[in-house]
Each structure stands twice: as structure tokens, then as C-alpha cells.
Design an enzyme around this catalytic site. Structure first.
Site, PDB file in Angstrom:
ATOM      1  N   SER A  70      40.204  31.822  35.826  1.00 40.11           N
ATOM      2  CA  SER A  70      40.275  32.826  36.699  1.00 40.11           C
ATOM      3  C   SER A  70      41.442  33.657  36.142  1.00 40.11           C
ATOM      4  O   SER A  70      42.762  33.339  36.100  1.00 40.11           O
ATOM      5  CB  SER A  70      40.700  32.694  37.935  1.00 40.11           C
ATOM      6  OG  SER A  70      41.190  33.932  38.690  1.00 40.11           O
ATOM      7  N   ASP A 127      31.495  39.479  34.776  1.00 37.04           N
ATOM      8  CA  ASP A 127      31.417  40.931  35.309  1.00 37.04           C
ATOM      9  C   ASP A 127      30.108  41.637  34.772  1.00 37.04           C
ATOM     10  O   ASP A 127      29.658  42.622  35.199  1.00 37.04           O
ATOM     11  CB  ASP A 127      32.627  41.862  35.060  1.00 37.04           C
ATOM     12  CG  ASP A 127      33.751  41.228  36.127  1.00 37.04           C
ATOM     13  OD1 ASP A 127      33.737  40.440  36.807  1.00 37.04           O
ATOM     14  OD2 ASP A 127      34.883  41.620  35.493  1.00 37.04           O
TER      15      ASP A 127
HETATM   16  C1  S3P Z   1      39.647  40.278  36.948  1.00 38.83           C
HETATM   17  C2  S3P Z   1      39.076  38.968  36.535  1.00 38.83           C
HETATM   18  C3  S3P Z   1      37.959  38.327  36.956  1.00 38.83           C
HETATM   19  C4  S3P Z   1      36.940  39.124  37.111  1.00 38.83           C
HETATM   20  C5  S3P Z   1      37.537  40.464  37.846  1.00 38.83           C
HETATM   21  C6  S3P Z   1      38.655  41.052  37.358  1.00 38.83           C
HETATM   22  C7  S3P Z   1      41.008  40.545  36.362  1.00 38.83           C
HETATM   23  O1  S3P Z   1      37.938  37.799  38.240  1.00 38.83           O
HETATM   24  O2  S3P Z   1      35.895  38.998  37.668  1.00 38.83           O
HETATM   25  O3  S3P Z   1      36.367  41.589  38.068  1.00 38.83           O
HETATM   26  O4  S3P Z   1      41.264  41.667  36.351  1.00 38.83           O
HETATM   27  O5  S3P Z   1      41.626  39.389  36.179  1.00 38.83           O
HETATM   28  P1  S3P Z   1      38.405  36.186  38.379  1.00 38.83           P
HETATM   29  O6  S3P Z   1      40.093  36.122  37.819  1.00 38.83           O
HETATM   30  O7  S3P Z   1      38.363  35.586  39.728  1.00 38.83           O
HETATM   31  O8  S3P Z   1      37.428  35.389  37.277  1.00 38.83           O
END
Ligand code: S3P
Length: 449
Positions: A185, A335
Site C-alpha cells: 500500500s 486502480d
Molecule cells: C494511492 C494508493 C492506492 C490507490 C489509491 C491511491 C496513493 O491505494 O488505490 O487510489 O496515492 O498512494 P492503497 O495504498 O490502498 O493501495
């Protein structure tokens, strides 16, 4: 934007867009051609807003994200004492608080934005005061323990309600930790970097999949140091940030809807200028190439540590082939998976998605909603706990699409509608404004009928 625009008025107008339930009718298209420049990347805009809010001096951003989510981040830093202004030419300036946020007089409203809630929690964990971060119904269902646990190991005092928002942060002195993220994440990684940047000692985050690295790059752009190895990032504490001037690259996750739409029409020709091409975000270009599309990067330059360039896509004459997205690819494409699944029935060999269980805890359960809406359009699809199988060679018909208030579902099925027989009604189309208010207008500009 008008000169006298304040963060409150801009935010109000963006949220008002979301409050009016809107249905959009999408008619089938013959082809897709044109040149587009996408609004600024959402991930980068969030990080720049937060770091500029904490930095010393006035930062100026051109092409800042126009989505409601990033307005939530600006709203939070404004409530914390930063000064946010829109210039007549559309640029945003954020004058930071020089390392010490003010105690806000209200709750910090993160709206629909998981990025705002998770990354702000990291940024605030070391700040003096008590901060309560709240969100809408969707955000209040999303898991927050993933940030509470490592931040608590650093010494942070964070309270959740059964693992969910509101997130109450009581700022305290933090100490660096060495932490392996159990689920890849970038939001969690960035929250820990933002906390680590203010902690005592060094914070190291290890990840099994290299997630998007905008947090690392943004911290560097603001003048602080982050070290990287193959599978880890480290930051030493007590670093200070300096204001920057930056152009924000076009959002490749928004571009994904147009890239996938263009990939469906053999005569298509799509050019995207000023597009963010950070390698941790550009995996979709590899997948579309594997599916048979011709993707050319016409130029590429580095601006404020991020890559930005022009991309041209032409679809294969014989139609898209087929592919499997699993393992690290699934995390990097998280995404873009809804739109890939939405175009999969039109491919020759289908698309198989696995290791994407995280889709179930996004703004909606994206696996369930993709399956529901593909069924509504008459497609065959098999659902798995961590993904789905969409066979190729299918014909779809127009239907009523349930966006579930999720921006990426509304946009993904607008793309599927372009190749369906008959019209498709996108219910909850207003949700596109979460990340991309211009989406439907831009789609009309490039879709030929
Ligand atoms: C993001 C990370 C992703 C993504 C989100 C934006 C970011 O989420 O799905 O739209 O800007 O760091 P996760 O960190 O939960 O994977």
C-alpha cells in the site's frame, strides 16, 4: 477559478457536484480519436498539498488535480493553518505552516478520500494537538488499522472505532521503526514516511511489491532526503521541508479510461500530452501492449523528480488478445483493474485477474460491482474472492449501471458502453467528480459516432 476563491468555496462547489444525483447516457461509438491533456495526478496532488501545508514558504502548483478528493486534502491543510489560494490562471498556492500545524477548530473532513485520511494521519502523528479525521459513508467503512498499527509502533496515539474512522490522532513524539507492510500500500508507506520524516531516528519501510513511489519523490522534491534499496525505503527524522513550484503531470489513472477506450477501436488514434509516466504507475501501458495495442512514448522529461511525457495509442486491427493480471502486477494496476475488466469481454481471449483482493475495500467492493454491471450488460464473468475471469469474444448490450457512488466504476462502464449495442445509463455518474470532473465532457470530445 476566480481570484477570490477560497478553499471553502472551491471545496463547496466540488462537493455540490457530488450531491446532485446524475444519470449519464452513453451511446455506442464508432471510433475514438483526438489529443487530450489530463488534469493533474491525484496521488501527486495529495502529497504536494500535504507537504506544502507543512513546509516553510509558499508553494505554487499548476495542473493541480481538479477532483473533490484532492480538494479534501487542501481543505485539511487549510483547517490546520496553511493558506490555500487559487490564482486566476488556475494555479494553486499553498503557504505552509513552517513545521507546526495549528490546532483546527473543526474535524478534518476527508470526504471520500482514503489517501487524505491515511496520509494525513501519518503527517499529524508527530504534531502537537488533537486531530479528528472524518469521512463520508464509504470512507467510514474502509480499513484504517493498517495505518494505526505501525504508527502506534512509532509511539503515535491513534484511536479508531472498530478499525474505522473517525481517526483520532493525539500528536506525540515518535521514534523510527523498521516495518514490513503486510499488504502492499502506497498510502500506508507514505503515511509512515510522513511520520518518519518528523520522528527521532530512522524509519524503514519494506514492501514485497514496489508500490507507487510518489511519496518518496515528493519528499525529495520538497528538499528532504529519502534512501531507497531494492525492497525498502528509509527516512531519517527531524527533516524540514522547503516550498516548491511544480507542474503536476496528467493523471495516468484517469488517462486509463481513454487508453482502454481507444484500445477497443481498430481505427483509433489517441494522443495524451503532459502525462505522468512514473514507472510505478505506467504498468497499464505494458498490459495494453501485451494485449496487442501499439503504445509509443513520443517524449519524456523529468519535472520535480517525476517523469512526464506524451503517449500515443493505436489499437490492434484484429482486436485485443488476452492476458492475466496477477501477483505484483495486480498491486501496481489496482486502480486500473475495473476498466480493464470492463473492456475484457471485447477482447478475443479474455482477461483473468487474481491477487486483487484489495479491490474489495476500495471506495466500493469493486469486484462485486464489476461483476454485477458486466452481468447487467449481458456478459459472462466468473467471480473469485481475489479477482475475476472475463471470457473474451462477447457482445454486450446497453444497461443501467450501478456505480455504487464509486468514481472508477462509473467511468469504467462508460468505456464498456462505447462498444455495447444500444444506450447505457450510468447511475451515480456524479461520482466521477471525485477524481475527474471533466471525464464525460472529454469522452464526448474524443468519441466518434
Ligand atoms: C494511492 C494508493 C492506492 C490507490 C489509491 C491511491 C496513493 O491505494 O488505490 O487510489 O496515492 O498512494 P492503497 O495504498 O490502498 O493501495
Amino acid at each position: 477559478m476566480r481570484r477570490d476563491d477560497t478553499i471553502e468555496s472551491v471545496r463547496f462547489r466540488r462537493l455540490a457536484l457530488l450531491e446532485t444525483a446524475t444519470e449519464k447516457i452513453i451511446k455506442p461509438a464508432r471510433n475514438l480519436t483526438g489529443t487530450l491533456r489530463l488534469p493533474g495526478d491525484k496521488s501527486i496532488s495529495h502529497r504536494y498539498a500535504m507537504l506544502a501545508g507543512l513546509a516553510e514558504g509558499a508553494s505554487t502548483f499548476s495542473n493541480f488535480s481538479t477532483g473533490a478528493d484532492c480538494a479534501s486534502s487542501l481543505g485539511c491543510v487549510a483547517a490546520l493553518g496553511a493558506k490555500v489560494e487559487w490564482l486566476e490562471d488556475g494555479r494553486v498556492t499553498v503557504t505552509g505552516v513552517a513545521n507546526s500545524f495549528h490546532q483546527p477548530t473543526t474535524h478534518l473532513d476527508c470526504g471520500n478520500s482514503g489517501s487524505t485520511m491515511r496520509m494525513m494521519s501519518g503527517l499529524l502523528a508527530a504534531q502537537a494537538g488533537e486531530f479528528t479525521l472524518v469521512g463520508d459513508a464509504s470512507l467510514s467503512r474502509r480499513p484504517m488499522e493498517r495505518i494505526r498499527k505501525p504508527l502506534a509502533e512509532m509511539g503515535a496515539q491513534i484511536t479508531l472505532t472498530e478499525g474505522h474512522a473517525p481517526v483520532v490522532v493525539r500528536g506525540s513524539a515518535l521514534t523510527g521503526i523498521d516495518y514490513t507492510t503486510p499488504i502492499p500500500s502506497a498510502q500506508v508507506k507514505t503515511a509512515l514516511l510522513f511520520a518518519g520524516m518528523q520522528a527521532e531516528g530512522t524509519t524503514t519501510i519494506r514492501e514485497s511489491v514496489r508500490t507507487r513511489d510518489h511519496g518518496e519523490l515528493a519528499i525529495r522534491a520538497f528538499g528532504a532526503t529519502v534512501e531507497r534499496t531494492l525492497d525498502s525505503v528509509s527516512i531519517t527524522g527531524k527533516q524540514k521541508l522547503k516550498a516548491i513550484e511544480a507542474e503536476i503531470p496528467g493523471d495516468i489513472s484517469s488517462a486509463a479510461f481513454f487508453l482502454c477506450a481507444a484500445a477497443l477501436f481498430p481505427e483509433s488514434n489517441l494522443v495524451l500530452d503532459g502525462l505522468g509516466l512514473n514507472p510505478t504507475r505506467a504498468t497499464l501501458l505494458d498490459v495494453l501492449t501485451a494485449l496487442g495495442a501499439t503504445v509509443a512514448v513520443l517524449n519524456l522529461e523529468e519535472k520535480n523528480t517525476e517523469l512526464i511525457g506524451t503517449v500515443q495509442l493505436n489499437a490492434p486491427a484484429k482486436g485485443l488478445g488476452g492476458t492475466t493480471v496477477s501477483g505484483a502486477l495486480a498491486a501496481q494496476l489496482i486502480d486500473e483493474l475495473p476498466v480493464l475488466a470492463a473492456i475484457a469481454p471485447y477482447s478475443r481471449n479474455g482477461i483473468r485477474i487474481r491477487d486483487a483482493k484489495e479491490l474489495r475495500v476500495k471506495e466500493s467492493d469493486r469486484i462485486a460491482l464489476v461483476v454485477k454491471n458486466l452481468h447487467a450488460m449481458g456478459a459472462e464473468v466468473e467471480e473469485f474472492e481475489d479477482g475475476l475471469d472475463v471470457p473474451g469474444g462477447q457482445r454486450l448490450h446497453g444497461a443501467q449501471i450501478d456505480s455504487g457512488g464509486d468514481h472508477r466504476i462509473a467511468m469504467a462502464f462508460s468505456v464498456a458502453a462505447l462498444r455495447a449495442e444500444g444506450e447505457t445509463a450510468i447511475l451515480g455518474a456524479e461520482s466521477a467528480a471525485i477524481s475527474f470532473p471533466e471525464f464525460f465532457d472529454m469522452l464526448e470530445n474524443v468519441a466518434e459516432r
